[in-house]
Design a protein around this motif. Structure first.
Motif, mmCIF file in Angstrom:
data_model
loop_
_atom_site.group_PDB
_atom_site.id
_atom_site.type_symbol
_atom_site.label_atom_id
_atom_site.label_comp_id
_atom_site.label_asym_id
_atom_site.label_seq_id
_atom_site.Cartn_x
_atom_site.Cartn_y
_atom_site.Cartn_z
ATOM 1 N N TRP A 174 -35.486 -85.618 -76.650
ATOM 2 C CA TRP A 174 -35.654 -84.219 -77.036
ATOM 3 C C TRP A 174 -35.321 -83.921 -78.494
ATOM 4 C CZ3 TRP A 174 -31.683 -85.006 -73.055
ATOM 5 C CH2 TRP A 174 -32.247 -85.222 -71.786
ATOM 6 N N LEU A 175 -34.465 -84.743 -79.091
ATOM 7 C CA LEU A 175 -33.971 -84.440 -80.438
ATOM 8 C C LEU A 175 -34.910 -85.059 -81.463
ATOM 9 C CD1 LEU A 175 -31.722 -83.182 -82.145
ATOM 10 C CD2 LEU A 175 -30.442 -85.322 -81.906
ATOM 11 N N ARG A 176 -35.694 -84.210 -82.128
ATOM 12 C CA ARG A 176 -36.645 -84.701 -83.129
ATOM 13 C C ARG A 176 -36.991 -83.573 -84.100
ATOM 14 N NH1 ARG A 176 -39.337 -84.572 -78.197
ATOM 15 N NH2 ARG A 176 -40.971 -82.969 -78.018
ATOM 16 N N PRO A 177 -37.512 -83.929 -85.270
ATOM 17 C CA PRO A 177 -37.848 -82.911 -86.274
ATOM 18 C C PRO A 177 -38.876 -81.917 -85.738
ATOM 19 C CG PRO A 177 -37.892 -85.099 -87.249
ATOM 20 C CD PRO A 177 -37.773 -85.299 -85.771
ATOM 21 N N GLY A 178 -38.749 -80.688 -86.198
ATOM 22 C CA GLY A 178 -39.700 -79.650 -85.833
ATOM 23 C C GLY A 178 -39.290 -78.821 -84.633
ATOM 24 N N ARG A 179 -38.276 -79.250 -83.893
ATOM 25 C CA ARG A 179 -37.788 -78.486 -82.748
ATOM 26 C C ARG A 179 -36.531 -77.716 -83.160
ATOM 27 N NH1 ARG A 179 -37.038 -80.839 -77.241
ATOM 28 N NH2 ARG A 179 -38.176 -78.945 -76.627
ATOM 29 N N THR A 180 -36.303 -76.584 -82.530
ATOM 30 C CA THR A 180 -35.089 -75.830 -82.834
ATOM 31 C C THR A 180 -33.923 -76.365 -82.012
ATOM 32 O OG1 THR A 180 -35.406 -74.164 -81.107
ATOM 33 C CG2 THR A 180 -36.472 -73.764 -83.240
ATOM 34 N N GLU A 181 -32.710 -76.054 -82.473
ATOM 35 C CA GLU A 181 -31.521 -76.406 -81.692
ATOM 36 C C GLU A 181 -31.596 -75.816 -80.290
ATOM 37 O OE1 GLU A 181 -28.319 -76.440 -85.446
ATOM 38 O OE2 GLU A 181 -28.346 -74.794 -84.000
ATOM 39 N N ALA A 182 -32.075 -74.573 -80.191
ATOM 40 C CA ALA A 182 -32.149 -73.915 -78.886
ATOM 41 C C ALA A 182 -33.114 -74.634 -77.957
ATOM 42 C CB ALA A 182 -32.560 -72.452 -79.062
ATOM 43 N N GLU A 183 -34.227 -75.098 -78.481
ATOM 44 C CA GLU A 183 -35.189 -75.823 -77.640
ATOM 45 C C GLU A 183 -34.599 -77.135 -77.137
ATOM 46 O OE1 GLU A 183 -39.371 -74.247 -79.668
ATOM 47 O OE2 GLU A 183 -38.359 -76.021 -80.484
ATOM 48 N N VAL A 184 -33.952 -77.862 -78.029
ATOM 49 C CA VAL A 184 -33.312 -79.113 -77.625
ATOM 50 C C VAL A 184 -32.201 -78.826 -76.610
ATOM 51 C CG1 VAL A 184 -31.953 -81.086 -78.418
ATOM 52 C CG2 VAL A 184 -33.874 -80.244 -79.798
ATOM 53 N N GLY A 185 -31.430 -77.761 -76.861
ATOM 54 C CA GLY A 185 -30.341 -77.411 -75.959
ATOM 55 C C GLY A 185 -30.822 -77.064 -74.566
ATOM 56 N N ALA A 186 -31.959 -76.400 -74.465
ATOM 57 C CA ALA A 186 -32.493 -76.055 -73.144
ATOM 58 C C ALA A 186 -32.863 -77.309 -72.361
ATOM 59 C CB ALA A 186 -33.703 -75.142 -73.295
ATOM 60 N N ASP A 187 -33.439 -78.281 -73.034
ATOM 61 C CA ASP A 187 -33.777 -79.537 -72.362
ATOM 62 C C ASP A 187 -32.513 -80.276 -71.918
ATOM 63 O OD1 ASP A 187 -36.533 -79.224 -72.612
ATOM 64 O OD2 ASP A 187 -36.601 -80.219 -74.567
ATOM 65 N N ILE A 188 -31.507 -80.289 -72.781
ATOM 66 C CA ILE A 188 -30.254 -80.959 -72.427
ATOM 67 C C ILE A 188 -29.591 -80.262 -71.248
ATOM 68 C CG2 ILE A 188 -27.909 -81.434 -73.230
ATOM 69 C CD1 ILE A 188 -29.082 -81.983 -76.005
ATOM 70 N N ALA A 189 -29.580 -78.927 -71.241
ATOM 71 C CA ALA A 189 -28.959 -78.186 -70.139
ATOM 72 C C ALA A 189 -29.626 -78.529 -68.807
ATOM 73 C CB ALA A 189 -29.047 -76.684 -70.407
ATOM 74 N N ALA A 190 -30.943 -78.622 -68.808
ATOM 75 C CA ALA A 190 -31.648 -78.995 -67.573
ATOM 76 C C ALA A 190 -31.269 -80.408 -67.144
ATOM 77 C CB ALA A 190 -33.157 -78.875 -67.782
ATOM 78 N N ALA A 191 -31.140 -81.318 -68.101
ATOM 79 C CA ALA A 191 -30.791 -82.703 -67.783
ATOM 80 C C ALA A 191 -29.366 -82.810 -67.253
ATOM 81 C CB ALA A 191 -30.962 -83.589 -69.019
ATOM 82 N N ILE A 192 -28.460 -81.979 -67.749
ATOM 83 C CA ILE A 192 -27.088 -82.001 -67.259
ATOM 84 C C ILE A 192 -27.074 -81.768 -65.745
ATOM 85 C CG2 ILE A 192 -24.901 -80.712 -67.298
ATOM 86 C CD1 ILE A 192 -25.294 -80.394 -70.329
ATOM 87 N N VAL A 193 -27.870 -80.810 -65.290
ATOM 88 C CA VAL A 193 -27.964 -80.554 -63.851
ATOM 89 C C VAL A 193 -28.701 -81.686 -63.152
ATOM 90 C CG1 VAL A 193 -28.855 -78.971 -62.102
ATOM 91 C CG2 VAL A 193 -27.836 -78.060 -64.205
ATOM 92 N N ASP A 194 -29.802 -82.140 -63.735
ATOM 93 C CA ASP A 194 -30.583 -83.225 -63.115
ATOM 94 C C ASP A 194 -29.763 -84.490 -62.927
ATOM 95 O OD1 ASP A 194 -32.771 -81.567 -63.043
ATOM 96 O OD2 ASP A 194 -33.739 -82.440 -64.818
ATOM 97 N N GLU A 195 -28.820 -84.723 -63.841
ATOM 98 C CA GLU A 195 -28.043 -85.971 -63.791
ATOM 99 C C GLU A 195 -26.764 -85.858 -62.962
ATOM 100 O OE1 GLU A 195 -29.060 -88.782 -64.637
ATOM 101 O OE2 GLU A 195 -30.742 -88.383 -65.976
ATOM 102 N N GLY A 196 -26.577 -84.717 -62.257
ATOM 103 C CA GLY A 196 -25.496 -84.702 -61.289
ATOM 104 C C GLY A 196 -24.459 -83.618 -61.422
ATOM 105 N N HIS A 197 -24.610 -82.703 -62.382
ATOM 106 C CA HIS A 197 -23.658 -81.608 -62.509
ATOM 107 C C HIS A 197 -24.130 -80.396 -61.703
ATOM 108 C CE1 HIS A 197 -22.841 -84.078 -66.066
ATOM 109 N NE2 HIS A 197 -21.635 -83.533 -66.111
ATOM 110 N N VAL A 198 -23.192 -79.537 -61.341
ATOM 111 C CA VAL A 198 -23.531 -78.289 -60.664
ATOM 112 C C VAL A 198 -24.217 -77.327 -61.629
ATOM 113 C CG1 VAL A 198 -22.556 -76.277 -59.484
ATOM 114 C CG2 VAL A 198 -21.650 -78.546 -59.014
ATOM 115 N N VAL A 199 -23.740 -77.312 -62.865
ATOM 116 C CA VAL A 199 -24.268 -76.409 -63.871
ATOM 117 C C VAL A 199 -23.947 -76.996 -65.239
ATOM 118 C CG1 VAL A 199 -22.160 -75.026 -64.049
ATOM 119 C CG2 VAL A 199 -24.366 -73.949 -64.557
#
Length: 375
Positions: A174-199
């Motif tokens: 997700w982390l690459r030029p041209g994306r905003t911090e918020a866009e990258v953060g949204a992908d990471i937040a989804a992955a945090i749940v996908d990888e086993g966290h409640v939230v």
């Protein structure tokens, strides 16, 4: 709005009974009033919810404990082994006096310890119901229990650490030029749940000059080639125990010529602090181990926070790894080791692992490499 059902497994009744008894012993004749939150989850297996209606666990100096809870909130505690624990459930409805109910079960104490984060409306209501009792904070009592994790708690921290490691392993997606911090953060937040966290409890993506702000969160800044990016992420797993891990990334080769040398200092400082962890060593000694390396390299003014914080049912709890804390470390204590170097207007970097003190040293909960990750 009602209390949520327990998130994940509830500890065995024997474990909870031991915690309640140890809390009573630690209180040493002081009555305890435990509000909804992590202390309540530790003692009963359910955090509950804090609203305008009083919910409190009453632990008198002697006699059975009681859960005073609005009748409409009581179903949220139905899955707990309260009868096995000998906890009386005292329900009340609008128009009743819940503060009087709590006071009655404390049996007129001279001293009562109230949870640190009890809303003021309830603190004042309890004070009026117990006019002769001095009120103190319950935090110093309960944290003496919570600082020393048992085997099940440590296993939950291992689970949380492995889950957040899996997210860091995917940051390159997700982390690459041209994306905003918020866009990258949204992908990471989804992955945090996908990888086993409640939230996803928190996501920091701090790129370029934003990396010099340790608690920067997310913004609309567009990530550029050559940026150094601090990614600090975490959240609770089903058992309620939290992850918290930071790695620093570079989007292509860093534009600043001093990144490699400065980052090497940070890596050495973080390792020095981890190496210092063992039973009997003070919390401030671990802080000094990291701080001394950074200061010797000329970056002391750019390390602007403590080296670590305890972690468990809360992301930040005792023990704090900071100058002035002479607390000797003991087996079962869990905390972060996270030195950082922050150069305002330029860039910043941080490396963070959660570690647990063992009988003869330290066990990291995070296993991702510490090198600057160039994507």
């Amino acid at each position: 709005m009602s209390s949520r059902a327990p998130q994940g497994p509830v500890p065995d009744a024997a474990v909870l009974r031991s915690r309640l008894e140890r809390a009573r012993e630690a209180a040493a004749g002081t009555g305890l009033l435990i509000a909804p939150g992590s202390d309540l989850r530790y003692l009963l297996g359910q955090a509950g919810g804090s609203f305008e209606r009083l919910t409190t666990l009453v632990v008198p100096a002697d006699g059975p404990p009681a859960l005073v809870v609005p009748k409409l909130e009581a179903p949220g505690f139905a899955g707990l082994p309260l009868a096995e624990l000998g906890v009386e459930v005292v329900t009340w409805v609008d128009g009743d006096d819940p503060y009087g109910l709590a006071a009655d079960r404390l049996r007129a104490p001279d001293l009562v310890a109230v949870s640190d984060f009890t809303p003021a409306v309830h603190v004042l209501g309890l004070r009026d119901a117990l006019p002769k009792a001095e009120q103190v904070l319950a935090g110093p009592i309960v944290r003496e229990l919570r600082m020393r994790k048992d085997a099940a708690e440590i296993q939950a921290l291992r689970t949380a650490g492995a889950a957040i490691d899996r997210v860091h392993a995917r940051v390159g997606e997700w982390l690459r030029p041209g994306r905003t911090e918020a866009e990258v953060g949204a992908d990471i937040a989804a992955a945090i749940v996908d990888e086993g966290h409640v939230v996803a409890d928190f996501v920091i993506v701090a790129s370029g000059p934003n990396g010099a702000s340790p608690h920067h969160s997310l913004s609309g800044r567009v990530i550029e080639s050559g940026d150094v990016v601090v990614v600090d992420i975490g959240g609770p797993v089903a058992e309620g125990y939290n992850s918290d891990s930071t790695r620093t990334y570079a989007v292509g080769e860093p534009r600043d010529a001093d990144v490699a040398a400065t980052y090497a200092v940070l890596r050495d400082a973080q390792q020095a602090a981890v190496d210092a962890v063992r039973p009997g060593v003070s919390a401030e000694t671990v802080d000094a181990a990291a701080r001394d390396v950074i200061a010797a390299a000329g970056f002391g003014e750019f390390f602007i926070h403590r080296t670590g914080h305890g972690i468990g049912l809360d992301v930040h709890e005792e023990p704090y790894i900071v100058a002035g804390n002479a607390l000797p470390l003991e087996p079962g204590m869990a905390f972060s080791v996270e030195p950082g170097i922050y150069q305002p207007g330029r860039w910043g970097a941080r490396i963070e692992d959660i570690v647990v003190v063992t009988a003869d040293g330290v066990e990291p909960m995070n296993r991702r490499p510490h090198e600057l990750v160039v994507l």
